[in-house]
Design a protein around this motif. Sequence first.
Motif, short mmCIF file in Angstrom:
data_model
loop_
_atom_site.label_atom_id
_atom_site.label_comp_id
_atom_site.label_asym_id
_atom_site.label_seq_id
_atom_site.Cartn_x
_atom_site.Cartn_y
_atom_site.Cartn_z
N PRO A 54 0.83 -1.21 0.00
CA PRO A 54 0.00 0.00 0.00
C PRO A 54 0.86 1.26 0.00
O PRO A 54 1.82 1.37 0.76
CB PRO A 54 -0.80 -0.12 1.30
N ALA A 55 0.50 2.20 -0.86
CA ALA A 55 1.34 3.40 -1.02
C ALA A 55 0.93 4.55 -0.12
O ALA A 55 1.49 5.64 -0.24
CB ALA A 55 1.31 3.84 -2.48
N HIS A 56 -0.01 4.33 0.78
CA HIS A 56 -0.45 5.42 1.65
C HIS A 56 0.39 5.53 2.93
O HIS A 56 0.26 6.48 3.68
CB HIS A 56 -1.92 5.25 2.03
N SER A 57 1.24 4.52 3.17
CA SER A 57 1.98 4.45 4.42
C SER A 57 3.49 4.49 4.17
O SER A 57 4.04 3.65 3.46
CB SER A 57 1.63 3.15 5.16
N ASP A 58 4.16 5.48 4.77
CA ASP A 58 5.62 5.57 4.64
C ASP A 58 6.29 4.30 5.16
O ASP A 58 7.24 3.79 4.56
CB ASP A 58 6.15 6.77 5.43
N LYS A 59 5.79 3.78 6.28
CA LYS A 59 6.38 2.58 6.88
C LYS A 59 6.27 1.38 5.95
O LYS A 59 7.24 0.63 5.76
CB LYS A 59 5.68 2.28 8.21
N ILE A 61 -2.21 12.38 -1.83
CA ILE A 61 -1.20 12.32 -0.77
C ILE A 61 -0.33 11.08 -0.94
O ILE A 61 0.90 11.14 -0.83
CB ILE A 61 -1.89 12.30 0.61
N ALA A 62 -0.96 9.94 -1.23
CA ALA A 62 -0.21 8.70 -1.42
C ALA A 62 0.75 8.81 -2.60
O ALA A 62 1.89 8.34 -2.54
CB ALA A 62 -1.18 7.54 -1.61
N ARG A 63 0.28 9.41 -3.67
CA ARG A 63 1.13 9.57 -4.86
C ARG A 63 2.38 10.39 -4.52
O ARG A 63 3.50 10.03 -4.90
CB ARG A 63 0.34 10.25 -5.97
N ALA A 64 2.19 11.47 -3.79
CA ALA A 64 3.33 12.33 -3.41
C ALA A 64 4.27 11.60 -2.46
O ALA A 64 5.51 11.71 -2.59
CB ALA A 64 2.81 13.61 -2.77
N LYS A 65 3.71 10.85 -1.50
CA LYS A 65 4.54 10.08 -0.56
C LYS A 65 5.41 9.07 -1.30
O LYS A 65 6.61 8.94 -1.05
CB LYS A 65 3.65 9.33 0.43
#
Length: 279
Positions: free
Chosen positions: A10-15, A43-47
């Motif tokens: 999942p791309a929403h979590s930095d961890k 937000i996920a795309r930018a992270k």
Amino acid sequence: MKKRSYLFVPAHSDKMIEKGLSSEADAVIFDLEDAVALSEKNIARAKLLHQLKTEKCHPRPFIRVNSTESEYFEEDVRTFAALDNIGMMLPKAETKGDIARLETLLEQEGVMNKPILPLIETAKGVWNAAEIASASPKVGALAFGAVDFSLDTNIALTDSGEELLYARSQLVIASRVAGIEAPIDTVYTNFKNSEGFLREARQSKGLGFQGKLLIHPAQIALASEIFTPKEEEVEKAKRVIDAFREAEEKGIAAIEVDGEMVDYPVIRQAKKIVSSYDA
């Protein structure tokens, strides 16, 4: 390189992104589609972009962009187009036109050689699997998404998987006809059920798949167990190859090894086993 395990991250979590970058899976798929809420897409795309630009990347990364029908599709593609050595998984691929649209966007960004992994998840996609597999030299393999496919076709998924035999076989045959690699099978959603995963992986390997999509790191070792030839298989294959080489030098093209008949098709299979083990 081996292609037995494709882990969704999942791309929403930095961890989770950090764990994916160091994953032992043969490939990782950073997911901007189903794993990310609509309110978190940008937000996920930018992270993900920040992490992929600043951290050492996995040897075989893909990004699952949103589908061609999504409002997020074009921005997803344009954002990651220029990143080197990162392929794109295209969800809900249904026609060669979907592949062409993705290619056009990439070419507009000056990118000509990015790998494309179409995810077949609908009846239309299965029906058009051969044209999707042949749509572009950038398509190296197909992947199967059974959960969405079952929703699209009103199929009730069972432990036996019998209801998916036709769709799975279609992808295997389409891949062979198109001259691309064997497909990657669908996720097994109950990541705590190791026996169920192994049973399904054996079935998909028997049908001609080369690996599985995964939703949890615990499934990596299980996929490797099934899709890597056992040492005894490799040793037998080498014995068969050596024996046949000696016979062929004497003008003989059919022999018996360990009580089994060996000819050219058997030799080709034996060489494939050794090659996949050594890759």
